[in-house]
Design a protein around this motif. Structure first.
Motif, PDB file in Angstrom:
ATOM      1  N   LEU A 209       7.810  -6.527  -7.540  1.00  0.00           N
ATOM      2  CA  LEU A 209       6.907  -6.304  -6.864  1.00  0.00           C
ATOM      3  C   LEU A 209       5.748  -6.311  -7.083  1.00  0.00           C
ATOM      4  O   LEU A 209       4.769  -6.626  -5.473  1.00  0.00           O
ATOM      5  CB  LEU A 209       6.952  -4.193  -6.371  1.00  0.00           C
ATOM      6  N   MET A 210       5.102  -6.267  -8.103  1.00  0.00           N
ATOM      7  CA  MET A 210       3.568  -6.798  -8.366  1.00  0.00           C
ATOM      8  C   MET A 210       3.579  -8.337  -8.009  1.00  0.00           C
ATOM      9  O   MET A 210       2.788  -8.817  -7.862  1.00  0.00           O
ATOM     10  CB  MET A 210       3.350  -6.639  -9.648  1.00  0.00           C
ATOM     11  N   VAL A 211       4.398  -9.363  -8.683  1.00  0.00           N
ATOM     12  CA  VAL A 211       4.956 -10.915  -7.943  1.00  0.00           C
ATOM     13  C   VAL A 211       5.025 -10.731  -6.169  1.00  0.00           C
ATOM     14  O   VAL A 211       3.961 -11.371  -5.901  1.00  0.00           O
ATOM     15  CB  VAL A 211       5.515 -11.290  -8.994  1.00  0.00           C
ATOM     16  N   LEU A 212       5.326  -9.629  -5.699  1.00  0.00           N
ATOM     17  CA  LEU A 212       5.308  -9.778  -4.383  1.00  0.00           C
ATOM     18  C   LEU A 212       4.248  -9.853  -4.471  1.00  0.00           C
ATOM     19  O   LEU A 212       3.374 -10.360  -3.146  1.00  0.00           O
ATOM     20  CB  LEU A 212       6.066  -9.047  -3.495  1.00  0.00           C
TER      21      LEU A 212
ATOM     22  N   THR B 187      -0.998  -1.798   3.385  1.00  0.00           N
ATOM     23  CA  THR B 187       0.851  -2.192   2.311  1.00  0.00           C
ATOM     24  C   THR B 187       1.038  -2.915   1.206  1.00  0.00           C
ATOM     25  O   THR B 187       1.652  -2.659   0.515  1.00  0.00           O
ATOM     26  CB  THR B 187       1.476  -3.425   3.493  1.00  0.00           C
ATOM     27  N   ASP B 188      -0.681  -3.955   1.140  1.00  0.00           N
ATOM     28  CA  ASP B 188      -0.329  -4.600   0.019  1.00  0.00           C
ATOM     29  C   ASP B 188      -1.234  -3.379  -1.149  1.00  0.00           C
ATOM     30  O   ASP B 188      -0.561  -3.309  -2.340  1.00  0.00           O
ATOM     31  CB  ASP B 188      -1.619  -5.157  -0.469  1.00  0.00           C
ATOM     32  N   MET B 189      -1.624  -2.601  -1.474  1.00  0.00           N
ATOM     33  CA  MET B 189      -2.136  -1.591  -2.156  1.00  0.00           C
ATOM     34  C   MET B 189      -0.859  -0.407  -2.484  1.00  0.00           C
ATOM     35  O   MET B 189      -0.678  -0.579  -3.686  1.00  0.00           O
ATOM     36  CB  MET B 189      -3.093  -0.973  -2.010  1.00  0.00           C
ATOM     37  N   VAL B 190      -0.444  -0.337  -0.989  1.00  0.00           N
ATOM     38  CA  VAL B 190       0.976   0.421  -1.851  1.00  0.00           C
ATOM     39  C   VAL B 190       2.186  -0.337  -2.587  1.00  0.00           C
ATOM     40  O   VAL B 190       2.274   0.572  -3.818  1.00  0.00           O
ATOM     41  CB  VAL B 190       1.455   1.321  -0.408  1.00  0.00           C
TER      42      VAL B 190
ATOM     43  N   GLU C 277       1.194 -11.891  -1.753  1.00  0.00           N
ATOM     44  CA  GLU C 277       1.343 -11.376  -0.289  1.00  0.00           C
ATOM     45  C   GLU C 277      -0.174 -10.992  -0.537  1.00  0.00           C
ATOM     46  O   GLU C 277      -1.017 -11.652   0.516  1.00  0.00           O
ATOM     47  CB  GLU C 277       1.614 -10.276   0.342  1.00  0.00           C
ATOM     48  N   LEU C 278      -1.139 -10.968  -1.130  1.00  0.00           N
ATOM     49  CA  LEU C 278      -2.560 -10.637  -1.327  1.00  0.00           C
ATOM     50  C   LEU C 278      -3.225 -11.967  -0.554  1.00  0.00           C
ATOM     51  O   LEU C 278      -4.270 -12.202  -0.699  1.00  0.00           O
ATOM     52  CB  LEU C 278      -2.967  -9.552  -2.381  1.00  0.00           C
TER      53      LEU C 278
ATOM     54  N   THR D  10       0.457  -0.435  -6.094  1.00  0.00           N
ATOM     55  CA  THR D  10       0.635   0.513  -6.713  1.00  0.00           C
ATOM     56  C   THR D  10       2.182   1.348  -7.000  1.00  0.00           C
ATOM     57  O   THR D  10       2.522   1.764  -7.677  1.00  0.00           O
ATOM     58  CB  THR D  10       0.450   1.957  -6.049  1.00  0.00           C
ATOM     59  N   LEU D  11       3.121   1.416  -5.843  1.00  0.00           N
ATOM     60  CA  LEU D  11       4.445   1.835  -5.995  1.00  0.00           C
ATOM     61  C   LEU D  11       5.087   0.413  -7.154  1.00  0.00           C
ATOM     62  O   LEU D  11       5.857   1.681  -8.107  1.00  0.00           O
ATOM     63  CB  LEU D  11       4.993   1.534  -5.108  1.00  0.00           C
ATOM     64  N   ALA D  12       4.481  -0.457  -7.374  1.00  0.00           N
ATOM     65  CA  ALA D  12       5.497  -1.279  -8.313  1.00  0.00           C
ATOM     66  C   ALA D  12       4.803  -0.563 -10.566  1.00  0.00           C
ATOM     67  O   ALA D  12       5.990  -0.157 -10.648  1.00  0.00           O
ATOM     68  CB  ALA D  12       4.714  -2.675  -8.491  1.00  0.00           C
ATOM     69  N   LEU D  13       3.453  -0.155  -9.688  1.00  0.00           N
ATOM     70  CA  LEU D  13       3.244   1.209 -10.918  1.00  0.00           C
ATOM     71  C   LEU D  13       4.023   1.906 -11.641  1.00  0.00           C
ATOM     72  O   LEU D  13       4.317   2.528 -12.598  1.00  0.00           O
ATOM     73  CB  LEU D  13       1.536   0.228 -11.412  1.00  0.00           C
TER      74      LEU D  13
END
Length: 151
Positions: free
Chosen positions: A91-94, A115-118, A98-99, A121-124
Motif C-alpha cells: 500500500l505504501m508503494v501504491l 485518497t492518497d493520504m488515507v 499514485e501520488l 495512513t492506513l498502510a502505516l
C-alpha cells in the motif's frame, strides 16, 4: 527479526486495529462499487466515496485487500502479522506511485489527494499492527527481551 516484539501485551489491540483497517477497506470498496456501477473499471471521473476519489477498479481492489486482511486476522497464528506487513508495504508503494501520477493519465485508480493520504495512513497503521501482533513461545519472548536491552 530480533527487534520485532514477541508476545507484546497489547497484541490483541493491535490485531483488532488490523481488523478495523480491513473492515474499512471492505466498506470503502463496497460503497465504491455501488457508486461506480456502470462506469469503466479504470474510469477517471469525479466518483467519490467517503470524500475520496475512486473507480470500480480501486473499489474491487479495496474489497480484495480488506478481505485478505480480515481472513488473516481471523486465522491469526502470525499469518496476520505477515499479511499486515506485506500489504502495508504494498500500500505504501501504491500510495507513493499514485501520488507521483496524481494529475496525469497514469492515475488509473482515480486517486485524489485525500485518497492518497488515507491509503498511506492506513498502510502505516497496518504496518504498526503487523509489527506488534507477533505471537511466539516464551523462549522467543525472552530472546526478544534480551535483544532489545542490548545497546
Amino acid at each position: 527479526m530480533s527487534h520485532t516484539p514477541v508476545n507484546h501485551p497489547a497484541r490483541p489491540i493491535y490485531r483488532a486495529i488490523g481488523g478495523l483497517v480491513g473492515l474499512y477497506f471492505v466498506v470503502f470498496g463496497v460503497l465504491g462499487i455501488i457508486a461506480s456501477a456502470g462506469n469503466d473499471i479504470l474510469a477517471q471521473d469525479d466518483t467519490k466515496v467517503l470524500g475520496q476519489g475512486t473507480n470500480l477498479g480501486f473499489s474491487l481492489l479495496s474489497v480484495l485487500l480488506g478481505a485478505v486482511i480480515l481472513v488473516g486476522v481471523v486465522i491469526g497464528r502470525n499469518l496476520d502479522v505477515a499479511i499486515n506487513q506485506w500489504l502495508a508495504y504494498a500500500l505504501m508503494v501504491l500510495g507513493l506511485a499514485e501520488l507521483a501520477f496524481l494529475h496525469t493519465d497514469a492515475n488509473i485508480f482515480n486517486f485524489s489527494i485525500v485518497t492518497d493520504m488515507v491509503v498511506l495512513t492506513l498502510a502505516l497503521v497496518l504496518l504498526m499492527a503487523g509489527m506488534y501482533g507477533k505471537v511466539g513461545s516464551d523462549d522467543e519472548h525472552e530472546a526478544w527481551q534480551k535483544a532489545r536491552l542490548v545497546l
